[in-house]
Each structure stands twice: as C-alpha cells, then as structure tokens.
Design an enzyme around this catalytic site. Structure first.
Site, PDB file in Angstrom:
ATOM      1  N   ARG A  77      40.911  85.440  14.242  1.00 16.98           N
ATOM      2  CA  ARG A  77      40.770  86.300  13.047  1.00 16.98           C
ATOM      3  C   ARG A  77      41.645  85.734  11.943  1.00 16.98           C
ATOM      4  O   ARG A  77      42.825  85.436  12.159  1.00 16.98           O
ATOM      5  CB  ARG A  77      41.221  87.726  13.385  1.00 16.98           C
ATOM      6  CG  ARG A  77      40.955  88.729  12.280  1.00 16.98           C
ATOM      7  CD  ARG A  77      39.539  89.212  12.242  1.00 16.98           C
ATOM      8  NE  ARG A  77      39.168  89.964  13.438  1.00 16.98           N
ATOM      9  CZ  ARG A  77      37.897  90.113  13.835  1.00 16.98           C
ATOM     10  NH1 ARG A  77      36.906  89.578  13.158  1.00 16.98           N
ATOM     11  NH2 ARG A  77      37.628  90.800  14.925  1.00 16.98           N
TER      12      ARG A  77
ATOM     13  N   CYS B 154      27.818  88.446  15.601  1.00 12.41           N
ATOM     14  CA  CYS B 154      27.710  87.808  14.283  1.00 12.41           C
ATOM     15  C   CYS B 154      28.084  86.329  14.313  1.00 12.41           C
ATOM     16  O   CYS B 154      27.420  85.491  13.699  1.00 12.41           O
ATOM     17  CB  CYS B 154      28.601  88.555  13.294  1.00 12.41           C
ATOM     18  SG  CYS B 154      30.233  88.910  13.925  1.00 12.41           S
TER      19      CYS B 154
ATOM     20  N   HIS C 168      32.441  84.754   8.158  1.00  8.72           N
ATOM     21  CA  HIS C 168      32.962  84.039   9.319  1.00  8.72           C
ATOM     22  C   HIS C 168      32.755  82.540   9.092  1.00  8.72           C
ATOM     23  O   HIS C 168      31.673  82.105   8.672  1.00  8.72           O
ATOM     24  CB  HIS C 168      32.199  84.435  10.579  1.00  8.72           C
ATOM     25  CG  HIS C 168      32.583  85.782  11.136  1.00  8.72           C
ATOM     26  ND1 HIS C 168      33.497  86.615  10.548  1.00  8.72           N
ATOM     27  CD2 HIS C 168      32.160  86.424  12.264  1.00  8.72           C
ATOM     28  CE1 HIS C 168      33.619  87.712  11.290  1.00  8.72           C
ATOM     29  NE2 HIS C 168      32.819  87.628  12.321  1.00  8.72           N
TER      30      HIS C 168
ATOM     31  N   GLN D 201      37.390  84.052  11.749  1.00 10.48           N
ATOM     32  CA  GLN D 201      36.565  85.241  11.556  1.00 10.48           C
ATOM     33  C   GLN D 201      37.187  86.248  10.611  1.00 10.48           C
ATOM     34  O   GLN D 201      38.392  86.512  10.646  1.00 10.48           O
ATOM     35  CB  GLN D 201      36.257  85.878  12.921  1.00 10.48           C
ATOM     36  CG  GLN D 201      35.425  84.945  13.786  1.00 10.48           C
ATOM     37  CD  GLN D 201      35.007  85.517  15.123  1.00 10.48           C
ATOM     38  OE1 GLN D 201      34.993  84.795  16.111  1.00 10.48           O
ATOM     39  NE2 GLN D 201      34.657  86.795  15.195  1.00 10.48           N
TER      40      GLN D 201
HETATM   41  N1  HSE Z   1      32.776  90.609  17.112  1.00 11.74           N
HETATM   42  C1  HSE Z   1      32.731  90.155  15.769  1.00 11.74           C
HETATM   43  C2  HSE Z   1      34.085  90.111  15.162  1.00 11.74           C
HETATM   44  C3  HSE Z   1      31.905  91.035  14.920  1.00 11.74           C
HETATM   45  O1  HSE Z   1      34.993  90.769  15.681  1.00 11.74           O
HETATM   46  O2  HSE Z   1      34.270  89.433  14.170  1.00 11.74           O
HETATM   47  C4  HSE Z   1      30.546  91.402  15.247  1.00 11.74           C
HETATM   48  O3  HSE Z   1      29.703  90.670  16.003  1.00 11.74           O
END
Ligand code: HSE
Length: 391
Positions: free
Chosen positions: A289, A134, A296, A161
């Site tokens: 994150r 994503c 995102h 993210q």
């Molecule tokens: N790997 C991405 C994430 C999500 O952890 O935000 C999907 O592609």
C-alpha cells in the site's frame, strides 16, 4: 431486464452508476434500487422516479428480478446470496465483492480477456458473475496482449496500491495523515533557514505519535508505506498476493490455484487443476500500500515463452485492447504519463518502462498504472450486464 442495485451509494457503487449513465446502460435495463438502511427512502434520480428504495435485507423484495448488481460488500453477499438461491431466485448475480469469487460455479468477469470463458459458462447455465480483485484485473488488462497469446511462462508483480483499495474511510485517513504531517513541519517549512533534518525529525515524530490518525490503516501510510495487504495466510503470503495467481488463472480458465499450491508454484507451472486445459501460470507478488488515492501501480517481471524482439512485445501489449496506452520508455514520458496523478479517473491502462532485461532471453520488465475503481471494480460489472442484455 429488471435489475436490482444494492450498494449503489458507496464508492464503487457510485462509480458504477456514473459509468452506467455515461454509457446509457439504463436505456437497456429497468433498475430497481435497494438499501440496507434506508428502505422506503428516495432512490437516485434514475429510471422510474419516486419509487421508494426496497429493503435489501428482505429476500422477498428481490422476487421477479432478472439480475442483481451488488457493490454492498462481502457480508451482505454471504448473507443474501444463499438466502435468495435457497428461496428459488434464479436470476443473474453480478457482484463486486470477493465472497463468491472462488466458488466452482462462479465466473470472475473480465470480458476483454475472458469473453470465451463467460460465454461457455452462460451456455452451461452459470448465474454468478463476480468482479475480480482490482490489482489482478488491472494487471491482466495491461498485459492482455501477452496473456491472450499464451506468451507468459511466469511473472512477478510488485504492487504499489492506492488507499481506495482499502475503502473510502482509508482515503480520508490518508489525507488526514498528510495534513498532520504537514502541520507538524509547517512552522519550520515557513522558515527559509530551517534545517531539513529538523523538518524530518518533526515529521518522523508525528508519524510515530500515538495521536497520529491511524484508525483505519493501523499505521502511518502518509510519509511511509505498508508492505502487507489483506489477511496473513500463514505461509509467508498475504491473501492479496495469493489472489494474483489464483484469480489470474481462474479468469483465464486455467483452474483455481489453492493457497497451499500457490506457495509451491514453480516456473514449471505447478499442479494442473482438474478440468483445466492448460497448467496455471505462476504469478508471484509482493503487494504494498502506498499513498496514492485511487490508482494501483505495478512493476512486473515477465518471463516469456519466446524471446520476442522489443518492438513485437510493445506492439502486442499496445494492440491488445482499446484501453491500453503504451507510454514510451523515456524519463519525460514516464514521469508525465505513467503515474497515478496522470491516470486517475480515466479508463485507460497506462503501460510503460517496457524493456528486455539483462537477466536472460525472454525476460521483460514493465510498469503499469490503472484506476482501481474503474477497470479495477466498476467497469467489468457494467459490461457483464450489457453482455446479459445482449446489446
Ligand atoms: N484488495 C484491493 C486493495 C482492492 O486492497 O487494494 C480491491 O480488489
């Protein structure tokens, strides 16, 4: 075209079905719904009603289908893709999971950027069409205007993210964490004379309390952040960070950058993978994150191959596709329109903070926000189905 749907009840699958209904995709395909756990039960009210769900764990149940669209996840793909291919099933496999992404005969689909790669692969008889990571897909949609003209010498992506990228349970846990943090401070918050340092001490205390809900993230996300996403590759890089380089270059037909090469990629372009017409574009990332729900965000530094004027950079970015929305680089516009709160649930890709940097000629900074369930996951899949249907 008879199309089997697997994993349609989960988060990405639900968004996919919703988008397919909005775009009337089911007018062009004949859907067959599967379940890994509720075979025989009722499917969604789409297509032929009252047809029971087929068993997604039975390879024979897929016989006769022209395509399978799966949002079921990598474990199911790892189990069923080889089984179906070994049994001679030769339909199109459209998959949201990363399991097959780097296979030589799989194409990562992001058609606004790589329709040419998709069409060439179809002409060669390719059958495996895999949605990209994503973060990578959203970043590429945002800067398509520069990538398509081969104006990017290298770039860095610092990501912010959302919880949804980790899964539905993680979104719930983020909210539970927010609630616990508020609860810990509630009594003091309600007392106008309370010291903010006392309030902060209560919050820090609950974040570090072993009873704080961290089953899914492992650590607090609310009131904090997590500076690592996905596996540790053992070379200082997370798997999410490796994907930035590997997937971008595969999507653009510039070859695959293996993890050991990504670490050595230089501004000169690194080794050229066999068969690629152009060297890979080095992409370096730190993936983090944060406590957003499903958007995102990324702060990028792009080194252009040409020192273009600001106005031209903006018009290339804004004009690349119908989904990019350029946000003026002002405080007011940025805080209102360039945020997860503003973009969530929308197909638009917000791009802003575009500015030539004082680092030297051709250096550009920018910020982008996109919904990771839409262009980051579901949208490329449904569009691939439409490409195959031919309308
Ligand atoms: N790997 C991405 C994430 C999500 O952890 O935000 C999907 O592609």
């Amino acid at each position: 075209m008879r199309v089997g749907f697997v994993g349609w009840r989960g988060m990405v699958g639900s968004v996919l079905l919703q988008r397919m209904q909005e775009e009337r995709d089911f007018d062009h395909v004949d859907p067959v719904f599967f379940s890994t756990s509720r075979a025989g039960g009722a499917g969604p009210p789409i297509g032929t009603a009252d047809v029971p769900l087929r068993d997604a764990n039975d390879p024979k149940a897929f016989a006769g289908l022209d395509a399978i669209v799966t949002c079921q996840g990598g474990d199911w793909t790892h189990a069923m893709h080889p089984a179906l291919r070994a049994a001679g099933w030769s339909g199109h496999w459209i998959d949201a999971a990363s399991a097959l992404r780097m296979n030589d005969d799989a194409v990562i689909i992001l058609d606004p950027l790589n329709r040419g790669v998709i069409d060439e692969a179809r002409a060669r008889g390719a059958k495996d069409w895999i949605g990209g990571n994503c973060t990578v897909s959203l970043m590429m949609m945002a800067f398509a205007g520069l990538l398509e003209r081969d104006l990017v010498e290298w770039m860095t992506c610092m990501t912010y993210q959302a919880a949804s990228g980790a899964g539905a349970q993680n979104m719930r846990e983020l909210l539970a964490q927010m609630g616990e943090a508020h609860l810990a401070a509630k009594a003091l918050l309600e007392s106008p004379g309370a010291s903010i340092l006392d309030i902060d001490r209560e919050v820090a205390g609950i974040l570090r309390d072993e009873r704080f809900p961290t089953e899914h993230f492992g650590v607090p996300l609310a009131g904090s952040l997590i500076p690592w996403i996905d596996k540790d590759l053992g070379n200082g890089m997370s798997r999410e960070e490796w994907k930035g380089s590997a997937e971008l270059n595969k999507i653009l037909g510039r070859g695959v950058v293996p993890p050991e090469h990504a670490a050595r990629a230089s501004p000169q372009g690194g080794p050229r993978p066999p068969g690629a017409a152009k060297p890979p574009i080095p992409v370096e990332s730190i993936c983090v994150r944060i406590g957003a729900m499903r958007c995102h965000s990324q702060a990028v530094t792009i080194k252009l191959t040409e020192d273009l004027p600001q106005a031209e950079i903006e018009s290339l970015i804004a004009g690349a596709n119908e989904w990019v929305r350029l946000v003026p680089n002002t405080r007011d516009a940025s805080i209102r329109h360039l945020t997860p709160a503003a973009v969530t649930g929308k197909l638009e890709i917000a791009v802003g903070r575009v500015r030539k940097l004082a680092l030297g000629p051709g250096y550009v900074g920018a910020f982008t926000v996109g919904d990771q369930l839409l262009w980051g996951a579901a949208e490329p899949l449904r569009r691939m189905l439409r490409i195959l249907v031919g309308r």
